[in-house]
Scaffold this active site. Sequence first.
Site, PDB file in Angstrom:
ATOM      1  N   ASN A   1       0.874  -1.168   0.000  1.00 30.20           N
ATOM      2  CA  ASN A   1       0.000   0.000   0.000  1.00 30.20           C
ATOM      3  C   ASN A   1       0.915   1.223   0.000  1.00 30.20           C
ATOM      4  O   ASN A   1       1.561   1.525   1.006  1.00 30.20           O
ATOM      5  CB  ASN A   1      -0.904  -0.002   1.238  1.00 30.20           C
ATOM      6  CG  ASN A   1      -1.820   1.208   1.299  1.00 30.20           C
ATOM      7  OD1 ASN A   1      -1.441   2.308   0.904  1.00 30.20           O
ATOM      8  ND2 ASN A   1      -3.024   1.031   1.816  1.00 30.20           N
TER       9      ASN A   1
ATOM     10  N   GLU B   1      -4.004   1.855  -2.794  1.00 29.95           N
ATOM     11  CA  GLU B   1      -4.112   3.305  -2.543  1.00 29.95           C
ATOM     12  C   GLU B   1      -3.274   4.093  -3.555  1.00 29.95           C
ATOM     13  O   GLU B   1      -2.430   4.910  -3.195  1.00 29.95           O
ATOM     14  CB  GLU B   1      -3.728   3.664  -1.106  1.00 29.95           C
ATOM     15  CG  GLU B   1      -4.843   3.401  -0.118  1.00 29.95           C
ATOM     16  CD  GLU B   1      -4.728   4.239   1.151  1.00 29.95           C
ATOM     17  OE1 GLU B   1      -5.311   5.350   1.170  1.00 29.95           O
ATOM     18  OE2 GLU B   1      -4.078   3.791   2.106  1.00 29.95           O
TER      19      GLU B   1
ATOM     20  N   ASP C   1      -3.873  -4.875   1.192  1.00 34.49           N
ATOM     21  CA  ASP C   1      -4.156  -4.257   2.488  1.00 34.49           C
ATOM     22  C   ASP C   1      -5.558  -4.685   2.884  1.00 34.49           C
ATOM     23  O   ASP C   1      -6.540  -4.189   2.342  1.00 34.49           O
ATOM     24  CB  ASP C   1      -4.048  -2.741   2.362  1.00 34.49           C
ATOM     25  CG  ASP C   1      -4.420  -2.007   3.642  1.00 34.49           C
ATOM     26  OD1 ASP C   1      -4.742  -2.679   4.646  1.00 34.49           O
ATOM     27  OD2 ASP C   1      -4.408  -0.760   3.631  1.00 34.49           O
TER      28      ASP C   1
ATOM     29  N   ASN D   1      -6.822  -4.404   5.957  1.00 29.43           N
ATOM     30  CA  ASN D   1      -7.328  -3.596   7.054  1.00 29.43           C
ATOM     31  C   ASN D   1      -7.935  -4.455   8.174  1.00 29.43           C
ATOM     32  O   ASN D   1      -8.901  -4.073   8.820  1.00 29.43           O
ATOM     33  CB  ASN D   1      -8.332  -2.551   6.560  1.00 29.43           C
ATOM     34  CG  ASN D   1      -7.656  -1.256   6.144  1.00 29.43           C
ATOM     35  OD1 ASN D   1      -6.884  -0.681   6.905  1.00 29.43           O
ATOM     36  ND2 ASN D   1      -7.922  -0.814   4.923  1.00 29.43           N
TER      37      ASN D   1
ATOM     38  N   ASP E   1      -1.418  -6.175   6.192  1.00 33.67           N
ATOM     39  CA  ASP E   1      -1.139  -6.446   4.781  1.00 33.67           C
ATOM     40  C   ASP E   1      -0.794  -7.926   4.653  1.00 33.67           C
ATOM     41  O   ASP E   1       0.168  -8.402   5.275  1.00 33.67           O
ATOM     42  CB  ASP E   1       0.009  -5.576   4.289  1.00 33.67           C
ATOM     43  CG  ASP E   1      -0.304  -4.097   4.450  1.00 33.67           C
ATOM     44  OD1 ASP E   1      -0.870  -3.513   3.521  1.00 33.67           O
ATOM     45  OD2 ASP E   1       0.008  -3.543   5.535  1.00 33.67           O
TER      46      ASP E   1
ATOM     47  N   ASP F   1       2.909   4.720   4.924  1.00 37.41           N
ATOM     48  CA  ASP F   1       2.793   4.207   6.287  1.00 37.41           C
ATOM     49  C   ASP F   1       2.751   2.679   6.323  1.00 37.41           C
ATOM     50  O   ASP F   1       2.725   2.078   7.397  1.00 37.41           O
ATOM     51  CB  ASP F   1       1.571   4.797   7.014  1.00 37.41           C
ATOM     52  CG  ASP F   1       0.318   4.846   6.165  1.00 37.41           C
ATOM     53  OD1 ASP F   1       0.359   4.453   4.990  1.00 37.41           O
ATOM     54  OD2 ASP F   1      -0.727   5.290   6.674  1.00 37.41           O
ATOM     55  N   HIS F   2       2.765   2.031   5.146  1.00 35.53           N
ATOM     56  CA  HIS F   2       2.826   0.579   5.035  1.00 35.53           C
ATOM     57  C   HIS F   2       4.193   0.145   4.521  1.00 35.53           C
ATOM     58  O   HIS F   2       4.879   0.903   3.829  1.00 35.53           O
ATOM     59  CB  HIS F   2       1.782   0.059   4.049  1.00 35.53           C
ATOM     60  CG  HIS F   2       0.364   0.281   4.463  1.00 35.53           C
ATOM     61  ND1 HIS F   2      -0.459  -0.730   4.906  1.00 35.53           N
ATOM     62  CD2 HIS F   2      -0.384   1.418   4.489  1.00 35.53           C
ATOM     63  CE1 HIS F   2      -1.649  -0.238   5.182  1.00 35.53           C
ATOM     64  NE2 HIS F   2      -1.631   1.060   4.935  1.00 35.53           N
TER      65      HIS F   2
END
Length: 261
Positions: free
Chosen positions: A7, A34, A150, A152, A221, A250-251
Amino acid sequence: MKLATWNVNSLNVRLGHVLDWLQANPVDALCLQELKLPDEKFPHEALLEAGYHACWAGQKTYNGVAILSREPVLDVQRNIPGYDDPQQRIIAATLPGPGGQPVRIISAYCPNGQAVDSDKYAYKLDWFQALRGWLDGEIGRHRDLVILGDYNVAPADEDVHDPAAWEGGILVSDPERQAFRDLLGLGLRDTFRLFEQPPRIFSWWDYRQMGFRRNAGVRIDHILATPDLAARCLACEVDKIPRGWEKPSDHAPVVATFGVA
């Protein structure tokens, strides 16, 4: 065969990171989530120059998924068939795998859900149900299938840096974890958990409060594979290095390696 997911939290911002990572890690396919850009802004020429074909489903500002691959893909599918959703969260394609056996690859950006009492949470659970229904059919058509992305969802407490602080909240609530288990109920395997792993390995860290520096993360992930493909999985690892780069996503990328049948 090496397959990865990342991501990137805006491909426009982090195209350089993706190109640098691919140069150092020449995987056979990289699934991105994303993208945060419309179809016409996708940097396919830059990726082709780097040796990667691409298929994508873009969306301005939000969402968006892609598959980058060394070989051209076949049978591209955007989104979950029959599920009315303007959000671009799924793209699937078929690639030649080890030994010539075709591998169905799916890049997924599952909804975040925002908060357990929100409309977005209800949408998340409904979306997962639709995903499971579609995957059930896909698995019947493709012996070797892998869905990377991802999700989530942190499947278990060991996937959360502080389970007590997160208990009952978004990403770890019982219905979300059950939705993840329902995918495993189709026969899919979490390739990361096929191997003994060090403790406190995560794939996402909040930008705030020095989350990465403190390793205050969660593992959301995942790379899930059908049984025959999972049986040929040789390794699955999180590559934390890009998370420490300047202006990172941030991943972190997750990479799985598969052997020949």
